[in-house]
Design a protein around this motif. Sequence first.
Motif, mmCIF file in Angstrom:
data_model
loop_
_atom_site.group_PDB
_atom_site.id
_atom_site.type_symbol
_atom_site.label_atom_id
_atom_site.label_comp_id
_atom_site.label_asym_id
_atom_site.label_seq_id
_atom_site.Cartn_x
_atom_site.Cartn_y
_atom_site.Cartn_z
ATOM 1 N N GLN A 65 37.716 38.646 31.731
ATOM 2 C CA GLN A 65 38.356 39.875 31.277
ATOM 3 C C GLN A 65 38.168 41.035 32.251
ATOM 4 O O GLN A 65 38.860 42.036 32.169
ATOM 5 C CB GLN A 65 37.784 40.272 29.908
ATOM 6 C CG GLN A 65 37.982 39.205 28.831
ATOM 7 C CD GLN A 65 39.438 38.984 28.518
ATOM 8 O OE1 GLN A 65 40.119 39.887 28.029
ATOM 9 N NE2 GLN A 65 39.933 37.786 28.814
ATOM 10 N N GLN A 66 37.176 40.927 33.140
ATOM 11 C CA GLN A 66 36.880 41.961 34.143
ATOM 12 C C GLN A 66 36.701 43.326 33.493
ATOM 13 O O GLN A 66 37.128 44.354 34.027
ATOM 14 C CB GLN A 66 37.983 41.991 35.205
ATOM 15 C CG GLN A 66 38.078 40.683 35.996
ATOM 16 C CD GLN A 66 39.085 40.730 37.118
ATOM 17 O OE1 GLN A 66 40.115 41.376 36.998
ATOM 18 N NE2 GLN A 66 38.801 40.044 38.222
ATOM 19 N N ARG A 67 36.055 43.334 32.329
ATOM 20 C CA ARG A 67 35.748 44.599 31.656
ATOM 21 C C ARG A 67 34.541 45.283 32.284
ATOM 22 O O ARG A 67 34.456 46.508 32.304
ATOM 23 C CB ARG A 67 35.460 44.351 30.171
ATOM 24 C CG ARG A 67 36.673 43.913 29.366
ATOM 25 C CD ARG A 67 36.277 43.535 27.955
ATOM 26 N NE ARG A 67 37.441 43.186 27.144
ATOM 27 C CZ ARG A 67 37.795 43.828 26.034
ATOM 28 N NH1 ARG A 67 37.094 44.854 25.609
ATOM 29 N NH2 ARG A 67 38.856 43.440 25.353
ATOM 30 N N ILE A 68 33.589 44.455 32.757
ATOM 31 C CA ILE A 68 32.363 44.998 33.320
ATOM 32 C C ILE A 68 32.416 45.017 34.836
ATOM 33 O O ILE A 68 31.916 45.927 35.489
ATOM 34 C CB ILE A 68 31.150 44.172 32.835
ATOM 35 C CG1 ILE A 68 31.021 44.308 31.314
ATOM 36 C CG2 ILE A 68 29.869 44.608 33.516
ATOM 37 C CD1 ILE A 68 29.931 43.445 30.718
ATOM 38 N N SER A 69 33.024 43.992 35.407
ATOM 39 C CA SER A 69 33.096 43.862 36.863
ATOM 40 C C SER A 69 34.448 43.289 37.242
ATOM 41 O O SER A 69 35.071 42.576 36.465
ATOM 42 C CB SER A 69 31.969 42.934 37.351
ATOM 43 O OG SER A 69 32.171 42.575 38.703
ATOM 44 N N GLU A 70 34.894 43.611 38.438
ATOM 45 C CA GLU A 70 36.146 43.046 38.936
ATOM 46 C C GLU A 70 35.937 41.672 39.550
ATOM 47 O O GLU A 70 36.902 41.027 39.969
ATOM 48 C CB GLU A 70 36.779 43.997 39.965
ATOM 49 C CG GLU A 70 37.235 45.322 39.359
ATOM 50 C CD GLU A 70 37.953 46.201 40.360
ATOM 51 O OE1 GLU A 70 38.066 45.756 41.535
ATOM 52 O OE2 GLU A 70 38.404 47.300 40.001
ATOM 53 N N PHE A 123 31.054 41.847 25.255
ATOM 54 C CA PHE A 123 31.891 42.508 24.245
ATOM 55 C C PHE A 123 32.242 41.545 23.116
ATOM 56 O O PHE A 123 32.394 41.965 21.958
ATOM 57 C CB PHE A 123 33.165 43.075 24.888
ATOM 58 C CG PHE A 123 34.202 42.040 25.252
ATOM 59 C CD1 PHE A 123 35.284 41.801 24.402
ATOM 60 C CD2 PHE A 123 34.111 41.310 26.421
ATOM 61 C CE1 PHE A 123 36.243 40.857 24.731
ATOM 62 C CE2 PHE A 123 35.053 40.371 26.749
ATOM 63 C CZ PHE A 123 36.133 40.137 25.906
ATOM 64 N N GLN A 134 29.403 39.023 31.295
ATOM 65 C CA GLN A 134 30.718 39.654 31.359
ATOM 66 C C GLN A 134 31.486 39.571 30.041
ATOM 67 O O GLN A 134 32.509 40.239 29.881
ATOM 68 C CB GLN A 134 31.546 39.021 32.483
ATOM 69 C CG GLN A 134 31.077 39.374 33.888
ATOM 70 C CD GLN A 134 32.167 39.175 34.921
ATOM 71 O OE1 GLN A 134 33.341 39.446 34.662
ATOM 72 N NE2 GLN A 134 31.780 38.725 36.115
ATOM 73 N N ASN A 135 30.990 38.780 29.118
ATOM 74 C CA ASN A 135 31.637 38.673 27.805
ATOM 75 C C ASN A 135 30.743 39.182 26.678
ATOM 76 O O ASN A 135 30.870 38.741 25.530
ATOM 77 C CB ASN A 135 32.041 37.221 27.555
ATOM 78 C CG ASN A 135 33.215 36.787 28.413
ATOM 79 O OD1 ASN A 135 34.368 37.104 28.135
ATOM 80 N ND2 ASN A 135 32.910 36.066 29.488
#
Length: 535
Positions: free
Chosen positions: A212-217, A232, A229-230
């Motif tokens: 999802q690249q919410r925290i990092s690209e 959330f 990274q998940n």
Amino acid sequence: MVFTEQLAANDVPILRDDPHQTIHILGMVPHQLGQPLELPLEAIQTPSHIVHEAGRSKRRFSSGSMGLLESLHQYISLHSRSFFQRASATVVRQEPVSSEAAGKSTIPLSFYFLTVLLKFRSMMKKIFTMILAGGKGERLYPLTEQRAKPAVPFGGKYRIIDFTLSNCLNSGLRKIVVLIQYKSHSLDRHIRMGWNVLNAELGEYIASVPPQQRISEDWYKGTADAVYQNLFLIDAENPEFILVLAGDHIYKMNYAEMYYWLIAKQADAVVGAIDIPIQDASRFGVISVDEDYRIIRFDEKPAQPTPLPDNPTHAFASMGIYLFRTKAIREHLIGDAREEGAHDFGRNIIPRMIEKHRVYAFKFQDANKKAIQYWRDIGTIDAYWEANMDLVSVDPQFNLYDPEWPIRTYQGQFPPAKFVFAQDFQGGRMGVALDSIVSGGCIISGARVQNSILSPNVRVQDHADVRESILMDNVRIGPHSRIKRAIIDKYVIIPPRTEIGYDRETDAKRFKVTNSGIVVISKGSDLHAAIDSSG
């Protein structure tokens, strides 16, 4: 013995306030516990003694006075300490229950069994499952040239990930996300088409989740980073426990037993471990434990593995299976993300957790019901071929046919397999398959198939001969062709009179050939061009 009539739709038992009411356990609606159950409980008698082994999934009273909650798909493990206390209290108070009085019994022990049954599904709902399925599987190339390793076909009709997902369903887990990444299209499609079996309105699901690249690209840097990274997803569910699994292993395991081990040990984390010969342990993450199975050291592929405390010839290898209390793992995931490193559970997270948390090893309890435990990484072409060939043996190590532990997959709409021509004379055509697995939609037309696995919709034509091979979906074997010790990926058409597996030097010029001589033909390969160019 008291029994219950049924469960309400919201899992609340239909019980009155009358302490003398009769409750029929055998009459409970089976699917509301997550899977079919068969509970042959007998009348409770005061046990002469109790056979108790902490952490084991199967516990019985002696003298046959009670069969302890044996289910078709699993043993319902009890919290060993509280079970022992209640059972012991019953013995100390000397409250025998005759067969005649069993129907009116309300002793604590009988209601404890009832409580375990009624709460079983709600306990498993506390677990949020994350399956790591983004691996490239480079050593399986070219089978992973166009798909992720968990999506590689196995056993004719399955994909590798089906075994982990089936374990989840058979264990009563109902909140499952599959973290996909590398060439994920076929894997995502398979999960969407074959695993959309739960009811989202009840908060149950199996869903594939790309980065999802919410925290990092960045893409996932490691196993721990994939979960980080998940976060959330974890925050949205707010589960009490997180189960992290690998999606590329073949095995059968009841994860509920691992959960009960964590509860019994009051652990913050539990790592699945398999007992292996110490000479093989250097290929795995090795877990060092004390006599109580508490982890005191974790080494990734050590040159000199630490043996088990009670067996110097064996070591504990990590299975890549982790069960955490959410509060304990969350802080370590965040801390690991702030530092440089592999961001891996085995290399980074577990070694740090054992410094200040209660981290235990859970010895693999095989649900495969064989004398030898079965757990395979299927990391190489040779290992993949050998694992498939095991399935067509008379008594395979891995049992696909156990109705008590079903393996699910996507079922394509294919007609039954067919074998045509029975010209039982010299030079006649015979359509036969011996010691083989033949999937739906296959037609063996005047050809011979032996010790092989055929995926759906394969055609083997006149006088062709296929031996010790794996043919994937929609493969066509032309007339008079001879195939031996080969893996032929999907949509490959073998021209008439082709020979594969009989001349290693010639095969190596056209295809990938392993050190043991297994020939691999990539998905959709144009063999007409390959054969013409080779003369």
